[in-house]
Design a protein around this motif. Structure first.
Motif, PDB file in Angstrom:
ATOM      1  N   ASP A   1       0.625   3.958  -2.947  1.00  0.00           N
ATOM      2  CA  ASP A   1       0.399   5.379  -2.639  1.00  0.00           C
ATOM      3  C   ASP A   1       1.471   6.250  -3.289  1.00  0.00           C
ATOM      4  O   ASP A   1       1.177   7.329  -3.840  1.00  0.00           O
TER       5      ASP A   1
ATOM      6  N   THR B   1       0.978   9.157  -6.220  1.00  0.00           N
ATOM      7  CA  THR B   1       1.471  10.537  -6.167  1.00  0.00           C
ATOM      8  C   THR B   1       2.296  10.863  -7.406  1.00  0.00           C
ATOM      9  O   THR B   1       2.189  11.957  -7.975  1.00  0.00           O
TER      10      THR B   1
ATOM     11  N   HIS C   1       0.831  -1.206   0.000  1.00  0.00           N
ATOM     12  CA  HIS C   1       0.000   0.000   0.000  1.00  0.00           C
ATOM     13  C   HIS C   1       0.866   1.256   0.000  1.00  0.00           C
ATOM     14  O   HIS C   1       0.499   2.281  -0.586  1.00  0.00           O
TER      15      HIS C   1
END
Length: 356
Positions: A24, A28, A20
């Motif tokens: 993430d 971004t 995760h």
């Protein structure tokens, strides 16, 4: 007691996962690249993890993979040609796995690269032809030069075991480490640039950039092998060194820069063949045991060369590793006197370079 309490007797232990965090971070990155999509972020995360140590039948593979929305624009930016559609599937990890299984073997030796095109159905994937000529930029090199930050293309390439480059336009880049490697140390591309600089330090300015590109591309292909490599770079005026006790020294150093200049002046089939063959020759030399010796004017001096190890080195506690690492320490100690640079690529993929 609340049954959701993770510390309650019989409750499953908390799970720690980097997936995760990686997803993430990729999300971004995609935001900055103007390609925001949670499913794409999860899929690229899968692509990164799978490529980190990708193997088929036990053999390591190093395909270049690119994700985008417009195939024609992708080919223009990357210098690609003749795309071949292979399959299509939803924007999921399973599609990434299937695309690699069906395409990775095709993408070896810089001849073909994998593309993943975002379409309404998910990902349409296939391969496109690239130019493996040692003087031609690779698709990833071309992407590094794209000035537009939101160019609509993201590239992924394994640099070494568990180390990858995630790249978009406008200098947007992440180096992803999926191991305990020290992230503060220089990345493999930076180290290879250092070595290519050392090998071409004495080359005339008109030919230097061309020669640097040649050596950098050949060295990168050597990096993508399962064997270790040692390189020593002599000063321009040297024909040998007292360090060397055995090996094959060429009767006459092979002037690589002269071959590159010949092709630049007259790009005949014969001149191009000489450039390709010289790149293959250097890769073969670096695949042998011992040290490949080059010179700071871009000449190949010899290969399969060995040095005498001081008795004290075998007992030096700071030297961790086998014979190749100890040899590198001998070469490193001679940088600034007998040598201008020393390089090692260990069998486990670590790289290092010392320069005068």
């Amino acid at each position: 007691m609340n049954g959701s309490d993770p510390d309650a007797p019989g409750s499953p232990p908390p799970v720690l996962s980097f997936r995760h965090l990686l997803t993430d971070a990729v999300g971004t990155f995609l935001d900055e690249a103007g390609m925001t999509c949670a499913q794409t972020a999860d899929s690229i995360g899968e692509l990164i993890v799978t490529l980190s140590r990708y193997r088929e039948e036990g053999a390591p593979l190093f395909p270049m993979a690119f994700v985008g929305d417009d195939l024609a624009r992708m080919l223009t930016l990357l210098g690609g040609h003749d795309p071949i559609a292979i399959g299509i599937g939803p924007r999921t990890r399973a599609t990434i796995q299937r695309a690699l299984k069906q395409c990775a073997q095709l993408g070896q030796g810089r001849w073909w690269a994998l593309y993943l095109l975002r379409v309404p159905e998910g990902f349409a994937y296939g391969v496109f032809r690239t130019d493996p000529f040692p003087l031609a930029e690779s698709p990833l090199e071309r992407l590094r030069r794209v000035e537009e930050a939101q160019a609509g293309v993201v590239g992924v390439l394994q640099l070494a075991d568990n180390m990858l480059e995630l790249r978009a336009g406008g200098g947007l880049c992440r180096h992803v480490y999926l191991s305990g490697a020290r992230v503060e140390s220089a990345s493999p591309p930076v180290i290879l640039d250092e070595l290519a600089d050392a090998i071409t330090q004495g080359v005339a300015s008109a030919s230097r950039e061309r020669a640097r590109g040649f050596f950098r591309r050949v060295l990168f292909e050597v990096m993508q092998t399962s064997h270790g490599t040692l390189v020593a770079v002599l000063p321009r005026e040297r024909a040998g060194s007292t360090l060397f006790v055995d090996g094959i020294v060429l009767p006459r150093p092979l002037d690589v820069v002269a071959l590159l200049d010949r092709y630049h002046g007259d790009a005949t089939f014969s001149a191009a063949t000489a450039v390709r063959a010289t790149g293959q020759l250097l890769r073969g030399m670096m695949a042998t045991d011992g040290i490949t010796v080059l010179r700071a004017d871009g000449c190949i001096v010899g290969y399969n060369i060995f040095v005498r190890h001081p008795e004290s080195l075998a007992h030096e506690p700071s030297v961790v590793g086998g014979a190749r690492r100890r040899t590198y320490e001998v070469l490193g100690a001679a940088v600034g006197t007998e040598l201008t640079a020393a390089f090692i690529r260990s069998q486990d993929g670590d790289v290092a370079c010392r320069r005068a």
